[in-house]
Design a protein around this motif. Structure first.
Motif, mmCIF file in Angstrom:
data_model
loop_
_atom_site.group_PDB
_atom_site.id
_atom_site.type_symbol
_atom_site.label_atom_id
_atom_site.label_comp_id
_atom_site.label_asym_id
_atom_site.label_seq_id
_atom_site.Cartn_x
_atom_site.Cartn_y
_atom_site.Cartn_z
ATOM 1 N N PRO A 14 1.125 -1.395 0.447
ATOM 2 C CA PRO A 14 0.303 -0.329 -0.242
ATOM 3 C C PRO A 14 1.065 1.385 0.280
ATOM 4 O O PRO A 14 2.073 0.876 1.532
ATOM 5 N N GLY A 15 -0.136 2.524 -0.806
ATOM 6 C CA GLY A 15 1.475 3.909 -0.710
ATOM 7 C C GLY A 15 1.736 3.782 -1.982
ATOM 8 O O GLY A 15 1.449 3.228 -2.798
ATOM 9 N N MET A 16 2.326 5.368 -2.107
ATOM 10 C CA MET A 16 3.087 6.141 -2.752
ATOM 11 C C MET A 16 4.612 4.695 -2.968
ATOM 12 O O MET A 16 4.890 5.520 -2.485
ATOM 13 N N THR A 17 5.188 5.171 -4.777
ATOM 14 C CA THR A 17 6.443 4.906 -4.397
ATOM 15 C C THR A 17 7.645 6.118 -4.613
ATOM 16 O O THR A 17 7.133 6.941 -5.530
ATOM 17 N N VAL A 18 8.256 6.838 -3.049
ATOM 18 C CA VAL A 18 9.376 7.680 -3.403
ATOM 19 C C VAL A 18 10.536 7.431 -4.113
ATOM 20 O O VAL A 18 10.571 8.784 -4.724
ATOM 21 N N TYR A 19 11.283 6.812 -2.868
ATOM 22 C CA TYR A 19 11.967 5.876 -4.253
ATOM 23 C C TYR A 19 12.256 4.723 -4.813
ATOM 24 O O TYR A 19 12.679 4.032 -3.232
ATOM 25 N N ALA A 20 12.818 4.602 -5.193
ATOM 26 C CA ALA A 20 13.295 2.239 -5.087
ATOM 27 C C ALA A 20 14.736 2.500 -5.579
ATOM 28 O O ALA A 20 15.134 3.420 -7.163
ATOM 29 N N GLY A 21 15.831 1.553 -5.789
ATOM 30 C CA GLY A 21 17.470 1.768 -5.902
ATOM 31 C C GLY A 21 17.605 0.806 -6.072
ATOM 32 O O GLY A 21 17.331 -0.285 -4.876
ATOM 33 N N HIS A 22 18.516 -0.254 -7.132
ATOM 34 C CA HIS A 22 19.023 -0.969 -6.392
ATOM 35 C C HIS A 22 21.176 -0.705 -6.659
ATOM 36 O O HIS A 22 21.087 0.313 -6.734
ATOM 37 N N ALA A 23 21.481 -1.669 -5.819
ATOM 38 C CA ALA A 23 22.538 -1.678 -5.181
ATOM 39 C C ALA A 23 23.435 -2.869 -5.686
ATOM 40 O O ALA A 23 22.549 -3.980 -5.380
ATOM 41 N N GLU A 24 24.922 -2.908 -6.293
ATOM 42 C CA GLU A 24 25.576 -3.483 -6.361
ATOM 43 C C GLU A 24 27.202 -3.921 -5.691
ATOM 44 O O GLU A 24 27.387 -2.996 -5.398
ATOM 45 N N LEU A 25 27.150 -4.990 -4.945
ATOM 46 C CA LEU A 25 28.916 -4.650 -4.332
ATOM 47 C C LEU A 25 29.895 -5.753 -4.797
ATOM 48 O O LEU A 25 29.512 -6.882 -4.719
ATOM 49 N N LEU A 26 30.469 -5.362 -4.834
ATOM 50 C CA LEU A 26 31.853 -5.729 -6.053
ATOM 51 C C LEU A 26 32.786 -5.813 -4.972
ATOM 52 O O LEU A 26 33.586 -4.751 -4.152
ATOM 53 N N GLN A 27 33.875 -6.890 -5.197
ATOM 54 C CA GLN A 27 34.899 -6.639 -5.026
ATOM 55 C C GLN A 27 35.901 -5.875 -5.664
ATOM 56 O O GLN A 27 36.088 -6.024 -6.831
ATOM 57 N N ALA A 28 36.746 -5.818 -5.242
ATOM 58 C CA ALA A 28 37.802 -4.376 -5.646
ATOM 59 C C ALA A 28 38.691 -5.023 -6.419
ATOM 60 O O ALA A 28 38.197 -4.511 -7.945
ATOM 61 N N GLU A 29 38.776 -6.522 -7.208
ATOM 62 C CA GLU A 29 39.155 -6.629 -7.929
ATOM 63 C C GLU A 29 38.286 -7.120 -9.615
ATOM 64 O O GLU A 29 38.971 -7.564 -10.645
ATOM 65 N N ASP A 30 37.228 -7.292 -8.945
ATOM 66 C CA ASP A 30 36.019 -7.644 -9.741
ATOM 67 C C ASP A 30 35.887 -5.717 -10.695
ATOM 68 O O ASP A 30 34.602 -6.420 -11.592
ATOM 69 N N ALA A 31 36.435 -4.893 -9.535
ATOM 70 C CA ALA A 31 35.313 -3.725 -10.616
ATOM 71 C C ALA A 31 36.086 -2.842 -11.628
ATOM 72 O O ALA A 31 37.672 -2.891 -11.547
ATOM 73 N N PRO A 32 35.503 -2.579 -12.374
ATOM 74 C CA PRO A 32 35.644 -2.357 -13.889
ATOM 75 C C PRO A 32 36.619 -1.139 -13.981
ATOM 76 O O PRO A 32 36.232 -0.527 -13.234
ATOM 77 N N ALA A 33 36.970 -0.755 -15.056
ATOM 78 C CA ALA A 33 37.717 1.009 -14.931
ATOM 79 C C ALA A 33 36.480 1.744 -14.909
ATOM 80 O O ALA A 33 35.231 0.789 -15.163
#
Length: 428
Positions: free
Chosen positions: A119-138
Motif C-alpha cells: 500500500p502507498g506510493m513509491t517515493v524512491y526505489a534503488g538497486h545496489a551492487e556490492l563488488l570486490q575490488a578486483e571485480d570492479a571495471p575501470a
C-alpha cells in the motif's frame, strides 16, 4: 537489595532506542534493493497485514501490531522493513549471482507482485551492487556496464574502505542504481554504507516534496505582495477609505494564513529531511576520486538550491503574514482613533441636547407650578364660596387672592423635593 530509586517508566525503551534498526550485514559480492513508500495513516494496517502474509508464507513470525521495524529471511533474501514518520522502507539483501549487473536484482526474487502490492506510493526505489575490488571495471567500462553510459558521481567512502558510484537517475525499470566497491569493508560496514546511500536518496526525495509546493506558492506570494504594497500606499495617502482598506487587508490576511496552514508542515519536513541528507553524507566520510564529483558536491549543486528555494518561500510567507498584520494593526489604530473622535463629537452633541432638555424641563416645571397654583386657587375659591353659602362672612376674591402666594410656595417646595429625590435615585 536495590541500589537505585525506581526506574523511569520509559527508561528501558529509551535505552534500547539507540540500538533500534541496526544495519543488515552484506558481504561482497552482494546485491541489495530498496524501496521507500509513502503511506497514509489509514493504510498502515493494510501495510502491516500485507507484510504479515509474506512472513507467514515463508514460516517467519510477523511483526507485532505496534512494531516500527522488522527483519527476517524470505527465501534466499533478507528483508528489512522500517516505518518512518511519513513513509516505510523495504531493504532486500542477497548474495550476488553470476548474472549481468542489475538484472537479477534482490527485488526480483520476491514473490511476483508482492512489492507492487505494498500500500502507498513509491517515493524512491534503488538497486545496489556490492563488488570486490578486483571485480570492479575501470571508470569508462563501469559507466557503460552499470549506468548505461550516464554521467557518474562517485567518491571513496569510509575513509577509503570503499568506492561508491551512482548516476542518481531513475532507469527504465523504475529503480535508481548504485555501485559499492569493497576495498576493505567488513560485511557490517558494507551494510551500513548501503543503508546510508539509500537513505540519502529517500530523504532527498522526501525533502523535495516541498519543491512543487514552493513553485505553486511563488506567484501567489508575488500577487499578495503587490496587493499589500498598493494597500499600504493607500493607507499612507489617507484617502478616507479606511473601512474598505481594512476589509481588503483582512482578506489578504486570510489568504496568507490559508497558504501558511497548507504549506508549513511540508516546508518544516523539508528542513528536517534536508538535515538528514547532510548528516548521512557526512557519515560517508568521502574522499575525492579524480575526474568525478563527490556526492556532497553533487547534492550541493542540485539539491541544496531546491531546499533553499523552499526555505525562502516559507520565510516569505511568514514575513508577509507579519507585514499584513502590521498594516492591519496600523489601519485598525487609525480607524479606532477616528471612531473615538466620532464618539467624542456624539457625546458632546448628546450633552448639548441634555442641557437643552434640562432647560426645557425647568421651563415646563415653572409652567406646571403656575398650572398647579391655578387649579389649587380654583379649589380654594370653591371652598370659600361654600363657606359663604353656610353664612361665613368671607370675601371670596380676597380669600383666593391671599391663598395664591401660599399655594405657589407649597407647589414650588413640592417640585423641588421631587427633583431632589430624582437626583438621589440617579446617584444610587
Amino acid at each position: 537489595m536495590r541500589l537505585l530509586p525506581a526506574d523511569l517508566p520509559e527508561r528501558a525503551a529509551l535505552s534500547l532506542e539507540v540500538h533500534a534498526r541496526p544495519s543488515e550485514p552484506l558481504a561482497a559480492p552482494g546485491r541489495a534493493s530498496y524501496a521507500a513508500v509513502l503511506v497514509d495513516a489509514d493504510e498502515r494496517e493494510r501495510e502491516l497485514a500485507h507484510l504479515a502474509r509474506l512472513c507467514r508464507t515463508h514460516g517467519q513470525a510477523p511483526p507485532a501490531a505496534d512494531a516500527v521495524h522488522w527483519s527476517g529471511l524470505i527465501g534466499g533474501l533478507r528483508l528489512k522493513w522500517e516505518r518512518h514518520g511519513e513513509f516505510s522502507s523495504y531493504t532486500l539483501l542477497m548474495a550476488a549471482r553470476a548474472t549481468a549487473p542489475f538484472v537479477d536484482s534482490a527485488a526480483a526474487n520476491l514473490p511476483p507482485g508482492w512489492l507492487a502490492g505494498v500500500p502507498g506510493m513509491t517515493v524512491y526505489a534503488g538497486h545496489a551492487e556490492l563488488l570486490q575490488a578486483e571485480d570492479a571495471p575501470a571508470l569508462p567500462d563501469l559507466q557503460q556496464q552499470f549506468f548505461a553510459g550516464n554521467a557518474v558521481v562517485g567518491s571513496a567512502v569510509g575513509d577509503g574502505a570503499g568506492l561508491a558510484y551512482s548516476d542518481f537517475l531513475i532507469h527504465p525499470d523504475g529503480f535508481g542504481r548504485m555501485l559499492l566497491v569493497d576495498q576493505g569493508l567488513t560485511p557490517l560496514m558494507a551494510g551500513r554504507m548501503l543503508q546510508r546511500l539509500f537513505e540519502i536518496e529517500a530523504y532527498r526525495m522526501m525533502a523535495l516534496l516541498a519543491f512543487p509546493v514552493a513553485r505553486r506558492l511563488s506567484p501567489r506570494i508575488l500577487a499578495i505582495e503587490r496587493a499589500l504594497a498598493g494597500l499600504t500606499d493607500d493607507i499612507a495617502r489617507d484617502g478616507g477609505r479606511d473601512e474598505k482598506l481594512l476589509h481588503e487587508l483582512t482578506r489578504l490576511a486570510a489568504e496568507v494564513e490559508s497558504g501558511l496552514s497548507a504549506s508549513q508542515f511540508r516546508f518544516g519536513a523539508c528542513r528536517a529531511y534536508a538535515e538528514l541528507v547532510r548528516t548521512r553524507i557526512g557519515e560517508l566520510r568521502e574522499r575525492r576520486l579524480s575526474g568525478l564529483q563527490t556526492i556532497d558536491e553533487f547534492m550541493g549543486r542540485r539539491f541544496t538550491p531546491a531546499v533553499a528555494t523552499c526555505a525562502t518561500v516559507s520565510q516569505r510567507m511568514h514575513d508577509l503574514s507579519e507585514r499584513v498584520a502590521q498594516a492591519s494593526h496600523l489601519l485598525s489604530t487609525r480607524v479606532d482613533i477616528a471612531r473615538e473622535h466620532q464618539n467624542h463629537a456624539l457625546l458632546a452633541s448628546m450633552d448639548r441636547r441634555a442641557k437643552m432638555q434640562l432647560r426645557l424641563q425647568q421651563t415646563v416645571e415653572g409652567l406646571s407650578i403656575a398650572a398647579i397654583v391655578y387649579y389649587m386657587a380654583g379649589v380654594v375659591g370653591y371652598v370659600a364660596k361654600g363657606g359663604r353659602s353656610l353664612g361665613a362672612p368671607l370675601d371670596v376674591d380676597l380669600f383666593v387672592g391671599l391663598s395664591v402666594p401660599v399655594l405657589a410656595l407649597l407647589a414650588f417646595n413640592a417640585v423641588r423635593k421631587a427633583r431632589r429625590r430624582a437626583r438621589e435615585n440617579e446617584a444610587v
